[in-house]
Design a protein around this motif. Structure first.
Motif, PDB file in Angstrom:
ATOM      1  N   UNK A  80       0.843  -1.203   0.000  1.00 32.41           N
ATOM      2  CA  UNK A  80       0.000   0.000   0.000  1.00 32.41           C
ATOM      3  C   UNK A  80       0.876   1.250   0.000  1.00 32.41           C
ATOM      4  N   UNK A  81       0.328   2.402  -0.404  1.00 37.79           N
ATOM      5  CA  UNK A  81       1.118   3.638  -0.434  1.00 37.79           C
ATOM      6  C   UNK A  81       1.790   3.902   0.906  1.00 37.79           C
ATOM      7  N   UNK A  91      -4.155  15.038   1.663  1.00 37.26           N
ATOM      8  CA  UNK A  91      -5.232  14.614   0.767  1.00 37.26           C
ATOM      9  C   UNK A  91      -4.647  13.867  -0.434  1.00 37.26           C
ATOM     10  N   UNK A  92      -3.467  14.255  -0.892  1.00 37.06           N
ATOM     11  CA  UNK A  92      -2.846  13.552  -2.009  1.00 37.06           C
ATOM     12  C   UNK A  92      -2.547  12.097  -1.628  1.00 37.06           C
ATOM     13  N   UNK A  93      -2.035  11.895  -0.407  1.00 39.02           N
ATOM     14  CA  UNK A  93      -1.794  10.530   0.052  1.00 39.02           C
ATOM     15  C   UNK A  93      -3.103   9.751   0.095  1.00 39.02           C
ATOM     16  N   UNK A  94      -4.170  10.372   0.629  1.00 40.71           N
ATOM     17  CA  UNK A  94      -5.456   9.678   0.736  1.00 40.71           C
ATOM     18  C   UNK A  94      -5.990   9.267  -0.629  1.00 40.71           C
ATOM     19  N   UNK A  95      -5.853  10.136  -1.619  1.00 42.43           N
ATOM     20  CA  UNK A  95      -6.317   9.799  -2.975  1.00 42.43           C
ATOM     21  C   UNK A  95      -5.568   8.578  -3.507  1.00 42.43           C
ATOM     22  N   UNK A  96      -4.262   8.562  -3.303  1.00 41.63           N
ATOM     23  CA  UNK A  96      -3.452   7.424  -3.745  1.00 41.63           C
ATOM     24  C   UNK A  96      -3.844   6.161  -2.985  1.00 41.63           C
ATOM     25  N   UNK A  97      -4.045   6.304  -1.665  1.00 41.88           N
ATOM     26  CA  UNK A  97      -4.411   5.186  -0.791  1.00 41.88           C
ATOM     27  C   UNK A  97      -5.753   4.580  -1.210  1.00 41.88           C
ATOM     28  N   UNK A  98      -6.766   5.427  -1.370  1.00 41.31           N
ATOM     29  CA  UNK A  98      -8.097   4.926  -1.746  1.00 41.31           C
ATOM     30  C   UNK A  98      -8.098   4.348  -3.151  1.00 41.31           C
ATOM     31  N   UNK A  99      -7.299   4.949  -4.052  1.00 41.99           N
ATOM     32  CA  UNK A  99      -7.177   4.420  -5.402  1.00 41.99           C
ATOM     33  C   UNK A  99      -6.541   3.033  -5.405  1.00 41.99           C
ATOM     34  N   UNK A 103     -11.462   1.788  -3.120  1.00 40.04           N
ATOM     35  CA  UNK A 103     -12.593   2.167  -2.279  1.00 40.04           C
ATOM     36  C   UNK A 103     -13.115   3.536  -2.673  1.00 40.04           C
ATOM     37  N   UNK A 104     -14.394   3.765  -2.387  1.00 44.79           N
ATOM     38  CA  UNK A 104     -15.016   5.075  -2.607  1.00 44.79           C
ATOM     39  C   UNK A 104     -14.511   6.033  -1.534  1.00 44.79           C
ATOM     40  N   UNK A 105     -13.932   7.187  -1.925  1.00 45.65           N
ATOM     41  CA  UNK A 105     -13.437   8.129  -0.911  1.00 45.65           C
ATOM     42  C   UNK A 105     -14.560   8.656  -0.018  1.00 45.65           C
ATOM     43  N   UNK A 106     -14.290   8.746   1.263  1.00 47.67           N
ATOM     44  CA  UNK A 106     -15.304   9.228   2.204  1.00 47.67           C
ATOM     45  C   UNK A 106     -15.635  10.695   1.986  1.00 47.67           C
ATOM     46  N   UNK A 107     -14.758  11.454   1.327  1.00 42.74           N
ATOM     47  CA  UNK A 107     -14.982  12.877   1.101  1.00 42.74           C
ATOM     48  C   UNK A 107     -15.699  13.152  -0.227  1.00 42.74           C
ATOM     49  N   UNK A 108     -16.176  12.098  -0.920  1.00 44.25           N
ATOM     50  CA  UNK A 108     -16.753  12.281  -2.252  1.00 44.25           C
ATOM     51  C   UNK A 108     -18.081  13.025  -2.243  1.00 44.25           C
ATOM     52  N   UNK A 109     -18.780  13.040  -1.124  1.00 44.02           N
ATOM     53  CA  UNK A 109     -19.963  13.901  -0.991  1.00 44.02           C
ATOM     54  C   UNK A 109     -20.213  14.153   0.493  1.00 44.02           C
ATOM     55  N   UNK A 110     -21.377  14.645   0.829  1.00 44.16           N
ATOM     56  CA  UNK A 110     -21.611  15.148   2.179  1.00 44.16           C
ATOM     57  C   UNK A 110     -22.014  14.089   3.201  1.00 44.16           C
ATOM     58  N   UNK A 111     -22.148  12.828   2.785  1.00 44.34           N
ATOM     59  CA  UNK A 111     -22.494  11.784   3.736  1.00 44.34           C
ATOM     60  C   UNK A 111     -21.271  11.340   4.533  1.00 44.34           C
ATOM     61  N   UNK A 112     -21.539  10.756   5.674  1.00 46.92           N
ATOM     62  CA  UNK A 112     -20.470  10.329   6.581  1.00 46.92           C
ATOM     63  C   UNK A 112     -19.441   9.439   5.894  1.00 46.92           C
ATOM     64  N   UNK A 113     -19.901   8.546   5.034  1.00 47.61           N
ATOM     65  CA  UNK A 113     -18.990   7.648   4.326  1.00 47.61           C
ATOM     66  C   UNK A 113     -19.038   7.876   2.813  1.00 47.61           C
TER      67      UNK A 113
END
Length: 198
Positions: A80-81, A91-99, A103-113
């Motif tokens: 993993x990254x 945030x750059x690390x998180x994008x790489x990690x989720x990619x 997984x769907x990033x938790x920040x992709x919209x306003x819901x908790x997940x």
């Protein structure tokens, strides 16, 4: 089920092909008050980096055995990254990690997940208003760093954070435990996070 964060520290992390490590601390966001990563102490296995595990990978918390089951292999975690042990989670690390995990990033919209708001069937999810989303700085907080922070009421300080109470199904922080000994000797109280800012 609710669990104290300090109790969770030291729980063994069981991967699909063996032990990955033990829980060291966690990172949470201060808008949804949701745990985004457990930080694993991997001993001598993966040195010099923070090993982060998202709740997306967790399927079982066994309080009696003090273990957490994760549906990842040691090889997946190892590949993993990499994040330096002395660096914040960007945030750059998180994008790489989720990619990497798909997984769907938790920040992709306003819901908790994020868009996967129903990732735990039948469980209530939190949603931010459009105004809150626009003002969200997407900053993660370390449980170790926040412990000890002073809590200010409208008419003065009431104590400092000594622990967190987590919901181990939604991985949400439900309460903060505040030590009020400097204000009210011998007392500790649980406070819901609503109205607080880390």
């Amino acid at each position: 089920m609710l669990i104290n964060a300090k109790t969770l520290k030291g729980y063994q992390l069981d991967g699909s092909e063996g032990v990955v490590g033990k829980v060291k601390e966690f990172y949470f966001d201060d808008q949804h008050w949701t745990v985004r990563y457990l930080v694993a102490d991997t001993g001598n296995w993966l040195t010099g980096r923070q090993v982060l595990l998202s709740p997306y990978a967790m399927f079982l918390v066994n309080k009696k055995a003090e273990r957490i089951g994760i549906n990842l292999s040691k090889k997946q975690v190892e590949d993993s990254p990499s994040l330096g042990s002395d660096k914040p989670v960007s945030r750059q690390f998180e994008k790489t990690y989720y990619g990497y995990y798909g997984w769907e990033p938790y920040w992709s919209n306003s819901y908790q997940w994020g868009a996967s708001s129903n990732w735990i069937p039948g469980k209530e999810v939190w949603k931010l208003s459009d105004k809150e989303v626009k003002g969200w700085d997407l900053h993660l907080r370390s449980s170790n760093d926040v412990s000890g922070h002073h809590i200010q009421a409208t008419d003065g300080e009431i104590g400092h954070v000594v622990d967190f109470i987590l919901d181990d199904e939604m991985w949400a922080i439900r309460y903060l435990i505040i030590d009020t000994k400097n204000w009210w000797v011998g007392k500790k109280y649980c406070y819901h996070h609503n109205g607080l800012s880390a």
